[in-house]
Every structure is written in structure tokens, then in C-alpha cells.
Design a protein around this motif. Structure first.
Motif, short mmCIF file in Angstrom:
data_model
loop_
_atom_site.label_atom_id
_atom_site.label_comp_id
_atom_site.label_asym_id
_atom_site.label_seq_id
_atom_site.Cartn_x
_atom_site.Cartn_y
_atom_site.Cartn_z
N THR A 583 -48.67 -17.83 41.21
CA THR A 583 -48.73 -19.01 42.74
C THR A 583 -48.42 -18.52 44.00
OG1 THR A 583 -48.81 -20.80 41.11
CG2 THR A 583 -48.56 -21.18 43.75
N SER A 584 -46.52 -18.24 43.79
CA SER A 584 -45.73 -17.13 44.83
C SER A 584 -46.30 -16.29 45.24
CB SER A 584 -44.27 -17.28 44.62
OG SER A 584 -43.77 -18.80 44.11
N LEU A 585 -46.71 -15.15 44.68
CA LEU A 585 -46.81 -14.14 44.81
C LEU A 585 -48.67 -13.74 45.73
CD1 LEU A 585 -46.44 -12.14 41.58
CD2 LEU A 585 -44.70 -11.90 43.55
N LEU A 586 -49.31 -14.71 45.17
CA LEU A 586 -51.06 -14.69 45.64
C LEU A 586 -50.65 -15.89 47.46
CD1 LEU A 586 -53.15 -15.71 43.38
CD2 LEU A 586 -53.09 -13.92 43.76
N GLN A 587 -49.44 -15.67 48.01
CA GLN A 587 -49.03 -16.20 49.14
C GLN A 587 -48.22 -15.32 50.11
OE1 GLN A 587 -47.17 -20.29 49.69
NE2 GLN A 587 -47.20 -20.53 47.63
#
Length: 1295
Positions: A583-587
Motif C-alpha cells: 500500500t505504501s509502495l504503490l503511492q
């Protein structure tokens, strides 16, 4: 601990206690304490003889006030005083001082007189010291005279005035004193006259009761002291140099020794020592005469000046002042109640701790006051807290051993503060403590990578982030450290290495929790670098970036794209199954510069990224992860960049696969005769979640998903066994379908039939959601309610605004059944006790976090419905069931309900008032059904309704004209409700709802006086003759309500009588003007009379009671004085027995033509009957008066105690009890008046006079009289030819 020692050694201050300094007379007495200060202060004059030293130099000056002719010519102005020259500031301070010194050398008395007047005028005093006063009067007498001549009309003086001119004046004033001492330091300040006179004057002024004198003289004295400290420092340096020269000359051999030089050096050293003794005496006098008293002055600004200057002394002349005897004043003042003074303490200490040499001499002070400094990091004043943290950072730099681990931890958690300056200061402290220490082993480490120094520092940051158990917000930690550790936080190469590379032999690898924290910190650092503004909750919006900041932002964004375009696919591949990390990396891609994919030939890395996103979508069903994938696709699918086609193809292939799979699974899932198993339901739900997540950010209209979702929802209603998550996501997906269709129609890019199709789909969807409101599953009902509120708001009449009239057919107005179901949902699901909420996802009601989350969900539901009321989607009267919960659920929803009332009042004041009274009627009916009609009016239920009415009354504000018609309508509905139901006791008993008038009386204070008369007339239409005579307890609500309407109505009559009296009033002209200004203007009266007629005739269907109508009355202000008669007033119909004497004493005159003869006959009958009744009640009359007065007074006391925490506009003030009420009320009453005993802004006599003038306006005794006392007062006023004055009112009240 620092002991309170006597001031000592460095200046050899006299060993006397501070109690000897309490009087200024000692400073003015030549034989007093100043004689002990040395020869400098001992030469104080007794009387001054003007002109003894004038040798022909006085002709060039204007006596007493003027400046030198040369100076006047230079500035092009004549006869300017020294104050005016300094205020204008055109000339350099150096030249002004030089000219004053020349004048002093010619005639020192004239120059000193000018300097004295300079200080007097700088204080704002209009008076001036004359030659006669200077020659014959002591300083105390001069100050007393100037105090008498001070301008008392205004509390402002130059140091408090605002504007650039006066700010510049303060700077010029301080510079003048500093330059004056510097220019006089070689001769004049040692003449035992000039400095003695100035110091004595300033010391006397600093002890004045006048704030302006005290403030100005304290500032002047402190700046004078600072200038003397500079002189003393120069003398000390010169003495050291002379001593070294003397020692060097004396150490020479006798043959080479110059005895003449030795004698000159000895003489020079002696002169310097004498000068230093003089300076010491002057500083002693200022410190003991001014500082010791003024550092604890009543005015915070004066205390702040003292503390600021003592910090300067310690820094300038540390050998003399940097000791515990002076530091104790700073330590004590850190406990000051004013933040301004505490701030000066901290800044003074910062100046000392900046120097390591001075910081080492503060060990004892630090050990004594360290705890106080640490506690000031949580100061209520943000500026003080920031400076306290900065001071601790300086203490940390001076010594690592001073602050304990507990002290540091109390600062660490402030990095998560919402106030950014505090968080940044705490971040600097954290960086200095944890990251700024480098050992010898760190010298050979590489600059970048896993084994670099930054690698260990990043690990330390991660460890700190995880150990902060109170917070889990990486963005706030990064923002706090950004200004001092941005280079460390932008070392993304090292962070990527820590995540991807295998640990070296002997190196401890990061745990899964530490890797998650590192990913969050890395994402926050990227966001901070690319957006250049703090996270949500910090800062007041985006600021304008400078050119340098914009270049840095562009460089950081380019470097981020180049680095993570390669690394992000690898990171996603490694952590593909980890929800938090993915979730964090996809931002991260939303901070990319997408042009670099083309210019940097990185297309293959884009393909790798798209493949990884596809795999993430395939493996995950978590909503948060799916929405992150959808958002990433939305950002990458930008038509402005060349990579659009590549990303659009990948997105279309993914959605085709998802839709085909969903249709296939749904067909099998909805087959008749077969019960779906859990695997089929899971497959349908997971696919539906993915489609819903993508439909939120992408238009999927071409796949026609409405039919499949609608059939799914219909089947769920028919069978009743549909899994709740499938129903919830099907509703959400259908909602997105309708909204995307609306967006397409609004843009005008749709075909002709799309508008009709959208209307059918929207109405069908609303109908099915309405049916789901009756579901047994709470989550499904909440989803249906939320979507219905959104759809109703979007498709309301507002959809046609902004030139979209073609969408008129889409307007959807909910019918009464839908409105009722929505309201019932709110009542059943929102207004419940916390313990009754069994809606937690975990089933753990004891968990505080789950309770907060449940409350947040209920607040959102209530806010959604309140928006329907505000935007006129549902009827406003449906808000009655919400408004009635205002008191009971004040802590949970009070802000939402209050804002809703405010917005509805702005839309329609009258309808809002009707809704409020309806909510009170609803509560009253519920109480009646629960307690019965014979309930106790002192019960908690009835008191609660009455308190709610009082709160409602407060929301109408203080402007009665704006809410005039609404308040009148509220009373009208309340009166009709009170008399609506007949008495359950039969004829002659009180109506069933009569106690409601007691609740309605809470709104009487919001009526204008003329409207009170109108409402009273409307009340009489419902009353019978027998009701007017009843005095039993069951009729008390009617009596109380009538009294609340009659309160203040006599004031108009009295004021008119007083105005037409031949004797006039005993009030002053000023009080008459103030009373007239509070009276309504004729225009307002005309409007009120016309309003009366409209309001009375608005409802014609009211049943006519037995009692006859009273004639309509105009305002007494407009009435002809010759036609004034007692029976013309409203009180003639329901007069007390004592009033009959009034009628007999004043026989009625012929009525004007506009009055009805029937009313006159009726009044005559009432007069006769009341006269007969008076004879029977004569013995009980006095007892009834006292009992009624006691009841009313007790009721008002309870009302004041009950409402002490709220501000209200009391129409019935209390004379004695208001003086014992809360301090807030007194401050409101005395607003604008300053009774500080330390200030003499106004003479005492004037203050007393103005307070007496205010008393009739704010504390009118007649407002607490009952009817009988008021009638007696009126009788005596009539018998004394209508003369009314305040003293007679107070006498009648006492009787």
C-alpha cells in the motif's frame, strides 16, 4: 539551589536589605540611602539654582523646551522639543546627543530641564516642568504635579501606541539613551550632577501609580543601566591594560625604568578606579531603586523589560553579573503567569548558553531550574514552548550529562506535535541527541549504501519511530526532522539498499516490522521532498516557494523518478504479499515525473511496474490495496505523456478480465434452484471488490455493470440470504455507476436517451436502497442510508445550478415515507448510548479504540442527514427529532446539531423557530406519556426540557431585531400548543399542556418590548375570565409566563411619564442621552405596530375563547402625552386589586375614536368585580406580595446559577445576586472599563460617576418587582405628578 544572597563583591554593593528600597523618598532625600551609594549619588542637590553656571550660553536656546538654534536650522523647524526630534527621527541620534551635550556645557540646568521634560513627554504627559518647579520643588513634588496634569482621557501613551511611527519612536528612544551615555562616558557622567539627577528622576517615576510613567521610566532606566554596563566593561578593560603596562614597566631593570611613566600609569589607574566606583554607585542605584521593584511589577510588559535587560547585562559583563545573585531573578520569573515574561526569561538564558564558556558557569543554576525548563516545553503558549525546547538543545550541546533520559523523552514525543514550530524544535533536539555524535570508527565508512554512516542513522530513525508507542505517523516525524536532517532523509539509495540487499556477515537484518516502518518513512520523505509542504494538520496551507526551493523540488523529483523507476518493481516483487508495504509502495508513482520514462529510456521498467501492479491486483482482495492500485493506474493514465497508450492497454486488459470473470461467476451464483457455496460467494465478492475499487477512479460505463449489480441486489432482497459484504459492495459499485453516468450527461457528451436512462436507473437504485433500510443487518442499513443521503443530495434541486437547467428531469424529491425511514434510522442507530452499540467489528466493546471508531461512524451518519436538512432536501421540521437530543448527546453530537440549527436559521428563521418549538413539544408529549398529566414540575425530565429551551434561546443571539418575527412565531405556536388540549379535570381546570408555558417563558427575554405586548394580547385570546383570577399552583405556569411578558413593559410608560413631567428627571444629561439611545426609534415602532397587525391576523382559524379581545395598542413612545391614561395600557385588563385605587384616583377620560366602546364596558365590569374581590383578600394581600417576590427571586437565582457558564442577554437582571455571580458575567458587564488599582487612567470620581450612570441601565430594580410591588410603585409615581428617579425606585424596592 541558589540562595537568596545579598548583592555582592563585583560591584561592592552596600550590605542593606531590599526593604530599605521601598520608598522613593529615600532616593530624593540627600541624607537618605543615596548617601551610602558613594560620592556619585551622595552629591544630590537639595534645591537647584537655575542659571548659576550659565556664562552667556543660554541665549542660543529656547528656555525650558527648545533645542539649539543650530539643530533647528539643520532640520528646517523652529522650537522643536527634544521629544519631537526623537519622535520624528529625521536627524541622526549622534548629532542630537552632541548638540544636547554642547548645551549642557553652556548651561547644565537648562539642558537638564529639557532632558527631564523629554522623559515626561515620552510618558505621554501633556504637562511640562517649568523653571520655577525645577528650581524650588523636589522630584517627588514634581512627579506629583505631573500626575495631576496627566491626560486622563486616554490610557494610551507613546510606548503602547501602534503604527510604524511609534515603533520607530521606541527604537529612537532607546538609542538616544545609549548614545547619550556613550558620548558622556569620559567626563559628564562623572560630574556628580547630570547622572544623579536623571537616575533620581527615573527612580521616582518608576514607583509612580501611573502606568505610563512607570513603564517609560523603567525602560529608560534599564537602557541606562545597559549603557552603564558597557561603560563599566570598557573601564575594566582599560584598567587591565593599564595594570599590564604598569607591571611591564616596573619589571624592567632600574636603568631602563621610566619613573615618570610609572607615576602616570599609577595616576591613570587611580582615575579609572574612581570612575569605576562612580559607575558602580550609579548601577547600584538603578538596580536597587528600579530593577528590584519593577521585575515583579503588575504589568507584564514592565517585567519583561527588566528580564530582557538583565540577560543583556549577564552576557555583556559576565564577570560582574553572571552569578547566582542575579540569575535567581531569571529563575524566579520563569514561573510568571504571563507568557511574554516567561519568553524573555528563556531568550535571556539562550544568549548565555550559546557560549560554551558561559554555559559552564551555569551549572548550579541549571541543576536548580532544569525541571522548570523541561516542564515549559509543554507551556500553553506555543512560543514559550518553542524557546524552551531550543534552550534545552543548547544545554544539551554544552553538556551531555545535564539532561537525564527522562528529560530527553519528554521532548522526544513533541516531534509529533500538531504545532509545527514545536515539532521542528523537538526534531532538532532529537537530531542533536541521537545523530550528531560521530566516533573515530565512523571516519572510514562509505558515503552511501548499507554500510555507510547514513545506514546506521536511518536504522536509528526506524528504531525511534517504532519505540514511539504513542504515535504511528511517519509523515510527522519526517516533517519534524526535515529542516535539520533533510540530507539524511533524502538518502533513498541507502534506504533501498537496506530493503533489497542481503545483510553482510555479522550484520543484523531488519525485522518485518522495521522494514514496514522504513517503507513508511521513505514514502513520507519522498512526499515531503516533492510537495514541499507539511502534512495535514500542520501549517495553514501551501506557501509560495522561492526560486531556490522550486529548483530543489524539481531536482528531488527527478532524482526520485530515476531511482525508484528501477527499484519500485523490485520492491513490489519482494513484498507483493505484504499489505502494508505494498500500500505504501504503490503511492510512490504519483510523485514521479513521467516524462523521464521516455527521456531516460526507462520504458522496460514501466512494463515491469505494470506487471507487478497486475500481480498485486490478482493476489489481494484488501480494499486499501486495491484502491492504491486504482489510484496508481489513474495517475499513470495521463494523456499528456507518451506512456499513456502503454498504460491504457494494460488497464483495459485488466478490467476486461475482471468484468468477464464477474459476469461468469454471477451467472452461476444467481442460478435458481442451486444454493451457492462459500467458495462461489468468496469469488464473487473478491471480483466485485476489485471492480468497485477501480470504478471509483475509472469510468467503466462501457462494460454496462448496472444490470448485473441491480440483479444482484434484487436477488438479495427476494431471498434474504445474500452475504452482507456482497450487498454492501454491490451498492457501492452501483452508486459509482450512477455518478459516472451523471458526469457524462453533465458534460453534454451523452446521446439523447442517456438522460432518460439515468433517471430510471437512479430512481430504481434509490427504491432498492430504501428497501434495504429495513434490513436486519446493521452494516447493510448503514451503507444504504449513506448512499441514499449522497444520491438525494446530488440529485436535489441544486443539480440545476451553474447553467445545468437541462438536468431538471433528474431532480429527485424524496416522498414522505422515505423521509420518515431516513429519520427513523437516525433515531434508532445514532442516538444510542455508548454501551448499547453492539456494532463493533471486533465485538470488543471494552476496547476504547473501537468505541471511538463507532462514535466517528455515528457522527458521519448524523452529519449526512443534517446536510439533507440544510440543503432543503427533506422538510426542515424533521430536524425536530434531532434538535431535541441537543442536551442529552451534547458531548457526542453537540457541535453537529448546533451548526445545523445555525444553518437552518440562516435559510428560514421562522421555520427554524417552528422546528425548535416542535422539538420541545415532542419532548413535552413524551414526558406526559411517561409521567402522566399530574407530573411534578421540579422533576428532572421537566427541568431538562426547560434547560434545553434556555439553550435554544441562547442560540438566537443578542440582535433581537434580526430574530424578531421568528421569536414571535415561536411564542404563537407555543401558546396554541399550551391551550390545545382541554383539561383532564373537566371544566374549570387548567388545560392539559398548560405547564408548557413555563418552558415557553425561557424565550420571553428575546422578545422586544412592543412584541411582548402583542404576544400578551394573543395569550389573552385563549384565556377565560376565570383563568385570570386563578392563583392555585396548577396555574403558576400561566402566571409565570404572563409575568415574563409583562416584565419591562412598564418601562416605556415610565420613560414617557418622566419625559412629559414638568419637573424633569434627576439624572444627568449624559444618562438621559444613554437611556434615549437604548429606546427604539420611531421607525422601529411603526414597523412594530404594523408587524403586530400582520402577526395577529396571520392565523384566523383559532377558536374564539370566552374572553373578549383587547383593543390594539400602539407603542407608548408614539402616543400623545395628553392621551396617556392608565387604562390605555395592557395591564388594565388583568390588574391587581391595588390597582383599583389608581382607577378611582384617576377617572377615565373619553376614549379616542379608534378604541371600541365594548372594551371600555368590559374594563368597567372587571374594575367592579376586582374591587369586590379586593375586600375579601385585603388581609392576605401583603403576605402574597412577599411570597411572590421570594418565589421570583429564588427562581432567578437558580436560573443564574444554572446558566453561569453561558452568555445570555438577560431581560430580568438581578441587583444584588448578579454581584455574587461568576466573574465572566461581571467582566461582560464592565467591558471596556478598567478598574486596575495600579493604573490611573481615569480619576476616581469620574469612575464612580460612570458606574452610577450604568446602574439604571444594567441593574434596574423595577425589573425584579412583582405585579403588586410594581402597582404600588406606579400609584406613588402618579400621586407625585409622574416624577420618576432612581432613588425612589430603590426605596420602593426596599419596602
Amino acid at each position: 539551589m541558589i540562595a537568596a544572597q545579598d548583592l555582592h563583591a563585583e560591584f561592592q554593593f552596600p550590605q542593606e536589605t531590599e526593604s530599605q528600597l521601598s520608598s522613593d523618598a529615600d532616593l530624593e532625600d540627600p541624607d537618605g540611602r543615596n548617601a551610602t551609594a558613594g560620592r556619585g549619588m551622595g552629591a544630590k542637590r537639595g534645591r537647584k539654582v537655575l542659571g548659576d553656571k550659565a556664562k552667556g550660553g543660554g541665549a542660543g536656546r529656547v528656555s525650558g523646551t527648545g533645542l539649539m538654534n543650530g539643530h533647528h536650522q539643520e532640520n528646517g523647524s523652529e522650537n522643536m522639543s527634544l521629544f519631537e526630534v526623537v519622535k520624528i527621527g529625521r536627524s541622526a541620534t549622534q548629532s542630537v546627543v552632541d548638540e544636547w551635550i554642547e548645551a549642557y556645557k553652556q548651561d547644565r540646568d537648562v539642558a537638564l530641564l529639557e532632558l527631564i521634560n523629554f522623559f515626561i513627554q515620552c510618558s505621554g504627559c501633556k504637562g511640562a516642568v517649568s523653571e520655577e518647579m525645577f528650581r524650588h520643588m523636589q522630584n517627588s513634588e514634581i512627579i506629583r504635579k505631573m500626575t495631576e496634569e496627566f491626560d486622563e482621557d486616554s490610557g494610551d501613551y507613546p510606548l503602547t501606541l501602534s503604527g510604524p511611527q511609534w515603533k520607530r519612536f521606541r527604537i529612537n528612544f532607546c538609542d538616544f539613551i545609549a548614545v547619550l551615555v556613550r558620548q558622556c562616558q569620559y567626563s559628564i557622567i562623572y560630574d556628580e550632577y547630570m547622572m544623579d539627577t536623571v537616575i533620581s528622576l527615573l527612580t521616582g517615576l518608576s514607583d509612580s501609580q501611573v502606568r505610563a510613567f512607570r513603564h517609560t521610566s523603567t525602560l529608560a532606566a534599564m537602557k541606562l543601566m545597559t549603557a552603564l554596563v558597557n561603560v563599566a566593561l570598557n573601564l575594566s578593560i582599560n584598567m587591565d591594560n593599564t595594570q599590564r603596562q604598569y607591571e611591564a614597566e616596573r619589571n624592567k631593570v632600574i636603568a631602563k625604568r621610566a619613573n615618570d611613566r610609572l607615576e602616570l600609569l599609577l595616576q591613570k589607574r587611580k582615575e579609572l578606579q574612581e570612575n569605576q566606583d562612580d559607575i558602580e554607585n550609579m548601577m547600584n542605584a538603578i538596580f536597587k531603586g528600579v530593577f528590584v521593584h519593577r521585575y515583579r511589577d503588575a504589568i507584564a510588559e514592565i517585567r519583561a523589560i527588566c528580564i530582557e535587560e538583565i540577560g543583556v547585562w549577564m552576557k555583556l559583563y559576565s564577570d560582574a553579573f553572571l552569578n547566582d545573585s542575579y540569575l535567581k531573578y531569571v529563575g524566579w520569573t520563569m514561573h510568571d503567569k504571563q507568557g511574554e515574561v516567561r519568553l524573555k526569561c528563556l531568550t535571556a538564558l539562550q544568549g548565555l548558553f550559546y557560549s560554551r564558556e558561559l554555559g559552564s558557569r551555569l551549572e548550579l543554576f541549571t541543576s536548580r531550574f532544569k525541571d522548570r525548563i523541561v516542564s515549559m516545553t509543554l507551556d500553553k503558549e506555543y512560543d514559550v514552548a518553542v524557546q524552551a525546547i531550543k534552550l534545552l538543545t543548547l544545554i544539551l550541546q554544552s553538556s551531555d550529562e545535564v539532561l537525564t533520559a527522562e528529560d530527553c523523552e519528554s521532548v522526544y514525543h513533541l516531534v509529533y506535535s500538531a504545532h509545527r514550530p514545536i515539532a521542528v524544535s523537538a526534531g532538532e533536539f532529537l537530531f542533536k541527541k541521537l545523530f550528531s555524535h560521530r566516533g573515530p570508527e565512523d571516519e572510514g565508512l562509505p558515503r552511501r549504501g548499507r554500510q555507510s554512516l547514513n545506514g546506521s542513522l536511518i536504522k536509528t530513525t526506524v528504531f525511534f519511530f517504532l519505540e514511539s508507542e504513542l504515535h504511528e505517523h511517519g509523515a510527522y516525524l519526517v516533517d519534524s526532522l526535515w529542516e535539520c536532517a533533510s540530507e539524511l532523509l533524502k538518502d533513498w539509495e541507502t534506504m533501498i539498499s537496506l530493503l533489497l540487499d542481503e545483510p553482510m556477515p555479522g550484520e543484523e537484518a531488519l525485522t518485518d516490522r522495521q522494514e514496514t516502518a522504513l517503507v513508511e518513512i521513505m514514502l513520507s520523505a519522498i512526499r515531503q521532498a516533492c510537495e514541499c509542504h507539511p502534512p495535514v494538520g500542520r501549517g495553514s496551507g501551501k506557501r509560495v516557494l522561492t526560486a531556490k526551493e522550486k529548483k530543489t523540488q524539481l531536482d528531488d523529483r527527478t532524482r526520485t523518478t530515476e531511482m525508484f523507476a528501477v527499484a519500485l518493481p523490485l520492491l513490489l516483487a519482494k513484498y507483493c504479499v505484504d499489505i502494508d508495504k505494498v500500500t505504501s509502495l504503490l503511492q510512490i508513482p504519483k510523485y514521479f515525473d513521467l516524462d523521464i520514462y521516455t527521456t531516460g529510456r526507462l520504458e522496460k521498467h514501466m512494463d515491469a511496474l505494470l506487471r507487478q501492479i497486475w500481480e498485486v491486483v490478482d493476489k489481494h482482495t484488501d480494499t486499501e490495496v486495491l484502491e492504491a492500485c486504482s489510484t496508481t493506474y489513474h495517475y499513470l493514465c495521463n494523456e499528456e505523456f507518451t506512456i499513456f497508450n502503454r498504460v491504457d492497454i494494460a488497464r483495459s486488459q485488466l478490467l476486461d478480465e475482471l468484468v468477464d470473470k464477474f459476469n461468469r461467476l454471477l451467472e452461476d451464483f444467481l442460478q435458481e434452484g442451486e444454493e451457492p457455496d462459500e467458495d462461489d460467494a468468496y469469488q464473487v465478492l473478491s471480483t466485485l471488490k476489485k471492480i468497485t475499487a477501480f470504478h471509483n477512479a475509472h469510468d467503466l460505463s462501457k462494460w454496462d455493470l448496472f444490470t448485473s449489480n441491480y440483479s444482484l441486489l434484487s436477488t438479495g432482497l427476494q431471498n434474504g440470504d445474500m452475504p452482507e459484504q456482497i450487498v454492501i459492495h454491490a451498492m457501492q459499485c452501483t452508486h459509482y455507476i450512477v455518478l459516472w453516468h451523471l458526469a457524462k450527461v453533465s458534460e453534454g457528451s451523452s446521446i439523447k436517451g442517456d438522460l432518460v436512462t439515468l433517471r430510471k436507473q437512479m430512481r430504481a437504485f434509490c427504491l432498492i436502497c430504501q428497501r434495504y433500510l429495513s434490513s436486519i443487518n446493521t452494516a447493510v442499513k448503514e451503507q444504504a442510508f449513506t448512499i441514499l443521503c449522497d444520491v438525494l443530495l446530488i440529485f436535489s434541486h441544486q443539480i440545476m445550478s451553474s447553467g445545468r437547467e437541462h438536468l431538471e428531469n433528474l431532480v429527485y424529491v424524496p416522498d414522505s415515507s422515505l423521509q420518515a425511514e431516513l429519520l427513523n434510522f437516525i433515531v434508532d442507530q445514532v442516538f444510542i448510548d455508548q454501551d448499547d452499540d453492539s456494532n463493533s467489528t471486533d465485538g470488543q466493546q471494552d476496547d476504547e479504540a473501537s468505541k471511538i471508531e463507532a462514535l466517528h461512524k455515528r457522527r458521519n451518519l448524523l452529519a449526512a442527514y443534517c446536510k439533507l436538512i440544510i440543503y432543503n432536501v427533506v422538510e426542515m421540521n424533521t430536524g425536530a427529532d434531532i434538535f431535541k437530543q441537543y442536551m442529552r448527546y451534547y458531548n457526542d453530537y453537540g457541535d453537529i446539531i448546533k451548526e445545523t440549527m445555525s444553518k437552518t436559521r440562516q435559510i428560514d428563521k421562522i421555520q427554524c423557530a417552528k422546528t425548535l418549538i416542535l422539538s420541545l413539544q415532542t419532548l413535552f408529549n413524551e414526558m406526559m406519556s411517561e409521567l402522566g398529566f399530574s407530573f411534578d414540575r421540579s422533576s428532572s425530565a421537566f427541568c431538562g426540557i426547560k434547560e434545553l429551551a434556555r439553550r435554544f434561546s441562547l442560540t438566537f443571539g443578542l440582535d433581537q431585531l434580526k430574530t424578531r418575527e421568528a421569536i414571535a412565531m415561536l411564542h404563537k405556536d407555543g401558546i396554541e400548543f399550551a391551550f390545545k388540549e382541554p383539561s383532564p379535570q373537566g371544566e374549570g381546570g387548567p388545560p392539559l399542556n398548560l405547564p408548557f408555558l413555563d418552558i415557553l417563558s425561557e424565550f420571553s427575554s428575546k422578545l422586544l418590548r412592543q412584541d411582548k405586548r402583542t404576544v400578551h394580547l394573543y395569550l389573552e385570546r385563549f384565556m377565560t375570565f376565570q383563568m385570570a383570577l386563578q392563583r392555585d399552583d396548577c396555574w403558576l405556569p400561566l402566571i409565570s409566563y404572563r409575568n415574563s411578558l409583562q416584565a419591562g413593559m412598564d418601562d416605556d410608560t415610565m420613560s414617557v411619564i418622566s419625559g412629559i413631567s414638568s419637573r424633569g428627571s434627576v439624572r444627568s444629561k449624559k444618562s438621559k442621552q444613554s437611556a434615549v439611545s437604548k429606546r427604539k426609534l420611531p421607525e422601529e415602532e411603526n414597523s412594530s405596530s404594523s408587524f403586530d397587525g400582520v402577526w395577529m391576523n396571520r392565523e384566523q382559524s383559532v377558536p374564539t375563547p370566552v374572553m373578549m379581545h383587547s383593543p390594539h395598542l400602539t407603542s407608548t413612545v408614539l402616543r400623545d402625552p395628553k392621551r396617556m391614561r392608565p387604562e390605555d395600557g395592557y395591564a388594565a385588563t388583568f390588574s391587581m386589586p391595588a390597582e383599583q385605587h389608581l382607577h378611582q384616583a384617576l377617572p377615565p377620560q373619553p376614549l379616542p375614536h379608534h378604541h371600541h366602546q365594548a372594551a371600555m364596558d368590559y374594563n368597567t365590569q372587571v374594575t367592579w368585580m376586582l374591587t369586590q374581590r379586593q375586600q375579601a383578600e385585603a388581609r392576605q394581600h401583603q403576605e402574597r406580595i412577599s411570597m411572590h417576590y421570594a418565589k421570583m427571586r429564588n427562581h432567578m437565582q437558580q436560573a443564574i446559577r444554572r446558566g453561569s457558564g453561558l452568555m445570555e442577554d438577560d431581560e430580568e437582571p438581578i441587583v444584588e445576586d448578579v454581584m455574587m455571580s461568576s466573574e465572566d458575567r461581571l467582566e461582560d458587564i464592565n467591558e471596556g472599563m478598567d478598574f486596575n488599582t495600579m493604573e490611573i487612567d481615569l480619576p476616581a470620581s469620574k469612575n464612580r460617576r460612570e458606574r452610577n450612570e450604568l446602574k439604571p441601565d444594567y441593574f434596574d430594580p423595577s425589573s425584579i418587582m412583582d405585579d403588586s410591588v410594581r402597582i404600588i410603585s406606579a400609584l406613588r409615581l402618579y400621586s407625585s405628578t409622574f416624577v420618576m428617579n432612581a432613588s425612589l425606585n430603590m426605596l420602593l424596592l426596599a419596602q
